[in-house]
Design an enzyme around this catalytic site. Structure first.
Site, mmCIF file in Angstrom:
data_model
loop_
_atom_site.group_PDB
_atom_site.id
_atom_site.type_symbol
_atom_site.label_atom_id
_atom_site.label_comp_id
_atom_site.label_asym_id
_atom_site.label_seq_id
_atom_site.Cartn_x
_atom_site.Cartn_y
_atom_site.Cartn_z
ATOM 1 N N HIS A 13 102.905 37.636 53.794
ATOM 2 C CA HIS A 13 102.036 38.434 54.686
ATOM 3 C C HIS A 13 102.876 39.357 55.578
ATOM 4 O O HIS A 13 102.494 40.502 55.829
ATOM 5 C CB HIS A 13 101.234 37.502 55.605
ATOM 6 C CG HIS A 13 100.295 36.586 54.884
ATOM 7 N ND1 HIS A 13 100.517 35.240 54.759
ATOM 8 C CD2 HIS A 13 99.118 36.834 54.260
ATOM 9 C CE1 HIS A 13 99.520 34.689 54.081
ATOM 10 N NE2 HIS A 13 98.660 35.626 53.762
ATOM 11 N N GLY B 293 98.659 42.207 48.818
ATOM 12 C CA GLY B 293 99.775 41.753 47.992
ATOM 13 C C GLY B 293 99.448 41.796 46.509
ATOM 14 O O GLY B 293 98.323 41.485 46.102
#
Ligand code: PAF
Length: 292
Positions: free
Chosen positions: A48, A158
């Site tokens: 993250h 992602g």
């Protein structure tokens, strides 16, 4: 107006309501800043933080959101058990220069009477969609809502959740959302295990086994780029997982990189991706890699 924001020890404002979020984002834009958003469900890790860093490359101001979205979990999945530690997450975000944390309560996302679902057909249907049939509608709905609420110029997701990234790209395009959807590379542990909040569920032995999935995917991607037939490479990868002791395999397949269309027969002809979902103990893990 802005005084409702709580400050962490690292001075990261935590905003919980839409009016304040919009005021802050619009204030930044009025100052000429480009604004990035990194939507998350918390339980943050290096993966993250790399998304925040990526956002900061092209946005002067970056907000992250933390919302454990109930609609993307099916009954019996880990919604209740999903790890939650907001103050730790806020410190991590502040440490990489995030400017704001949006942590809405459930009613700020799904107010009383909420009756709208954003469903993306096609790219949602197979792989994860086949095994978690309600998942991507939950993801697309919450991401649409977060993008509309935060009004960012770009949002970063992602590649670890590669199918999710394609679903969100399709949704943003189809709905003319004025936002650039950016994909960022998967961050891996030393043994190559893709970073995931769910890795925390793994026992020591399971963790060792989980670390082998990426090796099988890399070998599969290598075989495909060397011209091996798609069906043959998929069968070899399934056998390799079995030999390692990974018995529960939802899928391990090669698909078109742009739209996840099935490939073959024969060798890969265009941009492709290998994707897998396995279960190690009670933990479901997904991973994917590009075929060069
Ligand atoms: O990838 C995630 O963490 C979630 O699916 C997302 C994109 C934040 C939506 O809840």
């Amino acid at each position: 107006m802005l005084d409702a924001a709580l400050m962490t020890p690292f001075q990261l404002p935590i905003v919980r309501n839409l009016a304040e979020l919009r005021a802050r984002v619009r204030g930044w834009r009025a100052e000429g800043e480009r604004v990035g958003l990194v939507p998350t469900m918390g339980a943050l890790h290096e993966g993250h933080l790399s998304l925040v860093r990526r956002a900061k490359e092209t946005a002067g101001r970056v907000a992250a959101s933390i919302f454990v979205n109930p609609t993307q979990f099916a009954p019996g999945e880990d919604f209740a058990a999903y790890p939650r530690d907001e103050s730790r997450d806020a410190e991590l975000l502040a440490s990489v220069g995030c400017d704001l944390l949006y942590a809405p309560p459930t009613e700020a996302i799904y107010p009383e009477g909420f009756a709208t679902t954003v469903a993306v057909s096609g790219v949602s249907a197979e792989l994860e969609g086949a095994h978690r049939p309600t998942h991507f509608a939950g993801v697309a709905t919450v991401v649409a809502k977060l993008l509309i609420q935060a009004e960012p110029d770009l949002a970063v997701f992602g590649e670890k959740d590669y199918q999710q990234l394609l679903v969100i790209r399709r949704m943003a395009r189809d709905l003319d959302l004025p936002v650039e959807i950016v994909g960022a590379p998967t961050v891996r542990e030393q043994d190559g295990l893709a970073r995931s909040s769910r890795n925390a569920y793994l026992s020591e032995d399971e963790r060792v086994l989980a670390g082998r999935l990426n090796l099988v995917l890399a070998a599969m991607a290598g075989a495909l780029s060397a011209g091996v037939d798609v069906a043959e490479a998929e069968a070899a990868a399934r056998q390799a997982l079995k030999d390692i002791g990974i018995e529960e395999v939802d899928y391990i397949e090669a698909r078109g990189a742009e739209d996840l269309r099935p490939l073959g027969p024969g060798p890969v002809q265009a941009a492709a991706r290998v994707l897998a979902a396995i279960r190690v103990g009670k933990t479901r893990l997904i991973d994917n890699m590009a075929v060069d």
